[in-house]
Enzyme design. Sequence first.
Site, PDB file in Angstrom:
ATOM      1  N   CYS A  37      -3.386  -4.144  13.951  1.00 27.13           N
ATOM      2  CA  CYS A  37      -3.600  -3.782  12.546  1.00 27.13           C
ATOM      3  C   CYS A  37      -2.981  -4.812  11.618  1.00 27.13           C
ATOM      4  O   CYS A  37      -3.109  -4.722  10.400  1.00 27.13           O
ATOM      5  CB  CYS A  37      -2.989  -2.420  12.232  1.00 27.13           C
ATOM      6  SG  CYS A  37      -3.688  -1.098  13.206  1.00 27.13           S
ATOM      7  N   ASP A  39       0.287  -5.420  11.164  1.00 30.71           N
ATOM      8  CA  ASP A  39       1.706  -5.288  10.814  1.00 30.71           C
ATOM      9  C   ASP A  39       2.494  -4.356  11.733  1.00 30.71           C
ATOM     10  O   ASP A  39       2.011  -3.303  12.142  1.00 30.71           O
ATOM     11  CB  ASP A  39       1.948  -4.911   9.346  1.00 30.71           C
ATOM     12  CG  ASP A  39       0.860  -4.053   8.738  1.00 30.71           C
ATOM     13  OD1 ASP A  39       0.631  -4.151   7.531  1.00 30.71           O
ATOM     14  OD2 ASP A  39       0.248  -3.270   9.498  1.00 30.71           O
ATOM     15  N   CYS A 107       1.650  -1.105   3.063  1.00 30.17           N
ATOM     16  CA  CYS A 107       2.909  -1.754   3.477  1.00 30.17           C
ATOM     17  C   CYS A 107       4.105  -0.871   3.132  1.00 30.17           C
ATOM     18  O   CYS A 107       5.058  -0.756   3.910  1.00 30.17           O
ATOM     19  CB  CYS A 107       3.076  -3.101   2.791  1.00 30.17           C
ATOM     20  SG  CYS A 107       1.781  -4.282   3.172  1.00 30.17           S
TER      21      CYS A 107
END
Lengths: 137, 404
Positions: A37, A39, A107
């Site tokens: 993905c 991260d 994030c």
Amino acid sequence: MAYSDKVLDHYKNPRNVGSMDKSSPDVGTGMVGAPECGDVMKLQVKVNAETGVIEDAKFKTFGCGSAIASSSLATEWLKGRTVDQALEIKNTDIVNELSLPPVKIHCSVLAEDAIKAAISDYKKKHKSVSTESVAVG
Amino acid sequence: MKLPIYLDNHATTRTDPRVFDAMKPYFLDVFGNAASRNHSFGWEAEDAVEKARKQIADLIGATAKEIVFTSGATESDNLALKGVAEMYAERGNHIITQVTEHKAVLDCCKRLEKDGVRVTYLPVRQDGLIDLDQLRDAITDKTILISIMYANNEIGVVQPIREIGKIAKEKGVLLHTDAVQAVGKIPVNVISDNIDLLSLSGHKYYAPKGVGALYVRRRNPRVQITAQMDGGGHERGMRSGTLNVPAIVGLGAASEIARNEMIEETKRLRYLRDKLKDKLMRELDEVYINGSMEHRLPHNLNISFAYVEGESLLMGINDIAVSSGSACTSATLEPSYVLKALGAGDDLAHSSIRFGIGRFNTEDEVDYVAQKVIDVVQKLRELSPLYEMAKEGVDLSKVSWTAH
């Protein structure tokens, strides 16, 4: 895409990079995300068993600049908080502080998940002192 | 040395100043319409166009009459595929292409499929090349066209076009090649390569944007295509529209320069590319080259840095203009379909960089880029939990990740 000054600052000078001994009873480790993905965050807290205060926090992140900044910021905020106060950090706080654009909100979610996972890991090691159960993010 | 450094020459190139100089008179002085037959303005424009046509033909071993001017390679690809499919519809309805083509070819094929054309998309091997036996096996009595690119725009691998051309000829099937990345860079010859239709684009070899050409073979066999744009019947009826005279003059000049300087230029670019590659591979571990190194354009390097995420890498080298195989700008992550076709894992596709070295790059620039990339990769690996785990001997493919 333009990055905010704060994201650039954390990217250039990431705070609290490193690793602690994950087998230590004082250390809680959270690892979230997946390489495919794009991260993966590893976040660790070292807790004073007497006071329940986070004395140290470290991170390592594989991901874009915003992911690095989110986790770097998280470690700054964790230090000095109690374990329960740490769980009050919300992804929206990170979004606001770093001025993350909508495409980078994931994030901040990942950083919140990493905090929860690290605290949960610590609490598992200290079931006797923990009175509440924590949901893993 | 001036920053930022441009190392994205597969995307586009700077117009060569010599090309620009050649074009200049055709804006203010010789501004005629090349189709005007009644006065000197038109005749002079036509002369300029015909000179350019010859210069382009000479670069690829064609004759001038086989060059059809277009707005660029996307239009050339559309004209070739749709034009052949329409013209030869009675003979067959099957086209063979491959999965790593440019979107201009792939999306044409998808459109044609909606119109009832059957398309075979050949896979590529790990080195990025197609398997010639698979190509041979895919040909049926309904096959009218094979469309295989000369060189890939991402990984720079050069397909065995000459062998593909032989197979096509043997089976009586037409061969189209999108040669955008190859023309002007490596020797391309439509006769010895057995090419029937070829797309090229000016701005990939130091001519301006907005001009390109389609080569359409006139002898052995005589290839016919149905025009895809109606109008004044320019370009022997194959492509209507007033010719962009200054740009065509530029394309001609760029072709002549490429033809004259190719041998020397190739030598220089290959030296710079190899220097970049050798330095990166010497100073960094776990670096992987995507695609065949043997069958590759001399100025291309496509390389993955394991355990480093592409966007953060680009952020660290923001004074260098390159392109990444990762399109990680949204929540829906979509790594390059070309790298995925090679069988590279998504994680390696995410951490790839395409370097395209060009005519105007210097050795100092390449040295700077190599060092900068090394520094940033090392810094990001210090930050990477994946690199740490790999160094501890953890098999990352066996970890159960919490995908989100």
